[in-house]
Design an enzyme around this catalytic site. Sequence first.
Site, PDB file in Angstrom:
ATOM      1  CB  ILE A 274       1.364   6.743   7.914  1.00 31.63           C
ATOM      2  CG1 ILE A 274       0.029   7.403   7.574  1.00 31.63           C
ATOM      3  CG2 ILE A 274       1.374   6.328   9.387  1.00 31.63           C
ATOM      4  CD1 ILE A 274      -1.149   6.443   7.561  1.00 31.63           C
TER       5      ILE A 274
ATOM      6  CG  ASP B 270       7.483  -4.125  -5.585  1.00 30.71           C
ATOM      7  OD1 ASP B 270       6.740  -4.825  -4.858  1.00 30.71           O
ATOM      8  OD2 ASP B 270       7.046  -3.407  -6.496  1.00 30.71           O
TER       9      ASP B 270
ATOM     10  CG  PHE C 292       3.825   2.067   7.140  1.00 28.07           C
ATOM     11  CD1 PHE C 292       2.734   2.579   7.814  1.00 28.07           C
ATOM     12  CD2 PHE C 292       5.050   2.061   7.794  1.00 28.07           C
ATOM     13  CE1 PHE C 292       2.845   3.082   9.097  1.00 28.07           C
ATOM     14  CE2 PHE C 292       5.182   2.558   9.071  1.00 28.07           C
ATOM     15  CZ  PHE C 292       4.077   3.073   9.731  1.00 28.07           C
TER      16      PHE C 292
ATOM     17  CB  SER D 249      -7.552   0.613   7.107  1.00 27.38           C
ATOM     18  OG  SER D 249      -8.586   1.519   6.796  1.00 27.38           O
ATOM     19  CB  ALA D 250     -11.204   2.684  10.576  1.00 22.15           C
TER      20      ALA D 250
ATOM     21  CE1 TYR E  84      -5.849   0.673   1.816  1.00 26.91           C
ATOM     22  CE2 TYR E  84      -7.852   1.408   2.918  1.00 26.91           C
ATOM     23  CZ  TYR E  84      -6.476   1.281   2.893  1.00 26.91           C
ATOM     24  OH  TYR E  84      -5.721   1.748   3.932  1.00 26.91           O
TER      25      TYR E  84
ATOM     26  CE  LYS F  20      -4.119  -1.230   4.475  1.00 28.84           C
ATOM     27  NZ  LYS F  20      -2.646  -1.205   4.676  1.00 28.84           N
TER      28      LYS F  20
ATOM     29  CE1 TYR G 282      -1.756   2.614  10.970  1.00 27.82           C
ATOM     30  CE2 TYR G 282      -2.702   3.773   9.116  1.00 27.82           C
ATOM     31  CZ  TYR G 282      -1.708   2.981   9.649  1.00 27.82           C
ATOM     32  OH  TYR G 282      -0.668   2.586   8.861  1.00 27.82           O
TER      33      TYR G 282
ATOM     34  CG  ASN H 112      -7.197  10.118   1.801  1.00 26.86           C
ATOM     35  OD1 ASN H 112      -8.082   9.295   1.598  1.00 26.86           O
ATOM     36  ND2 ASN H 112      -5.927   9.774   1.965  1.00 26.86           N
TER      37      ASN H 112
ATOM     38  NE  ARG I  39     -14.958   8.694  -1.868  1.00 26.98           N
ATOM     39  CZ  ARG I  39     -13.940   9.321  -1.283  1.00 26.98           C
ATOM     40  NH1 ARG I  39     -13.050   9.955  -2.030  1.00 26.98           N
ATOM     41  NH2 ARG I  39     -13.839   9.350   0.029  1.00 26.98           N
TER      42      ARG I  39
END
Length: 354
Positions: free
Chosen positions: A15, A61, A83, A127-128, A151, A155, A179, A201, A294
């Site tokens: 992205i 980094d 990002f 993130s959603a 994860y 966020k 997103y 993904n 999963r």
Amino acid sequence: MSEKAVLVTGGAGYIGSHTVIELLNSNQSVVVIDNLTNSSYEAIRRIEKITEKKVIFYKVDILDKKALLEVFQRHEIWAVIHFAGLKAVGESTRIPLDYYHNNITGTVLLLEAMKESQVKNIVFSSSATVYGDPAVIPIPETLPTGATNPYGRTKQFIEHIIRDLCTAEENWNAALLRYFNPAGAHPSGTLGENPLGIPNNLMPFLSQVAIGKREYLSVFGHDYETPDGTCIRDYINVVDLAKGHLAALNKMKDGPGCVEYNLGTGRGNTVLEMIHAFNKAVGRELPYKLVDRRPGDVRNLTANPAKANAELHWKAEISLDETCASLWNWQSKNPNGLEDCPGEAPAESVICYI
């Protein structure tokens, strides 16, 4: 070029790289940092090829605050698009400490470097997944957050950190962009998602099945309460998503404080529907197997993008068929992604990274 620059962390990623293209095409001055642990410098070369502009890049980094401060000292930065981070749901359940350390500690160090450099505008790649298993579909920004995996929790925690900073100190502005499922590739076929190892993904995995790198796709879960039993997600074209970051960046100039926006299409598709759509782009049926659910996955993540549509004057415009076609165009032209290209960054781009 405008005099002040936008710093893009993780700008060699999927992205991030597409957003850098849109920034350069809109005549923004851009500085990119990336540690290249889950990306390739070849993405920077491809950006330069597409835009015909030189990219200012540093191999840095975000855990290296000294190097971050050096970048801020070398360039007059007015905003950061953030990002950089580890990003796989499944992996995060296996190595949660790595995710908390890299994503959260790295962001705190970045914010400290911004504060010391008097840079108070940030667009954050959220993130959603922060919504967990949402009670309302399509999902509005007002819904309580409650991520179901490490994860997503990184966020969610980072959103709180940024929000607290904006509350505590004057003149900070932040857009927290939640997103949904990015998909597709640049229409030129020159740049797209470049997963290292086994893709996490759906769409990049499916495209690797299409070129013969994978035998079949595993569909995780077929007993959800959905029309065909598979998960529903809101798939947004990566170019539309990149343009959403430009719209959010423009919003920073209005001094909004801390604001949240869903970036999605508002249309959900099941996994099987996505397989059928990609089959259409490829021109043949691709093999898949139905397997168990999963860990960390939820039934439905579909956006209500009305707030972003109204306040950012942005809307996802690229169709699902176009998204699938762009992905196949990228994958068929680059069967190994960027793996066949030398990915080493120039020596002069290395300041001091961990």
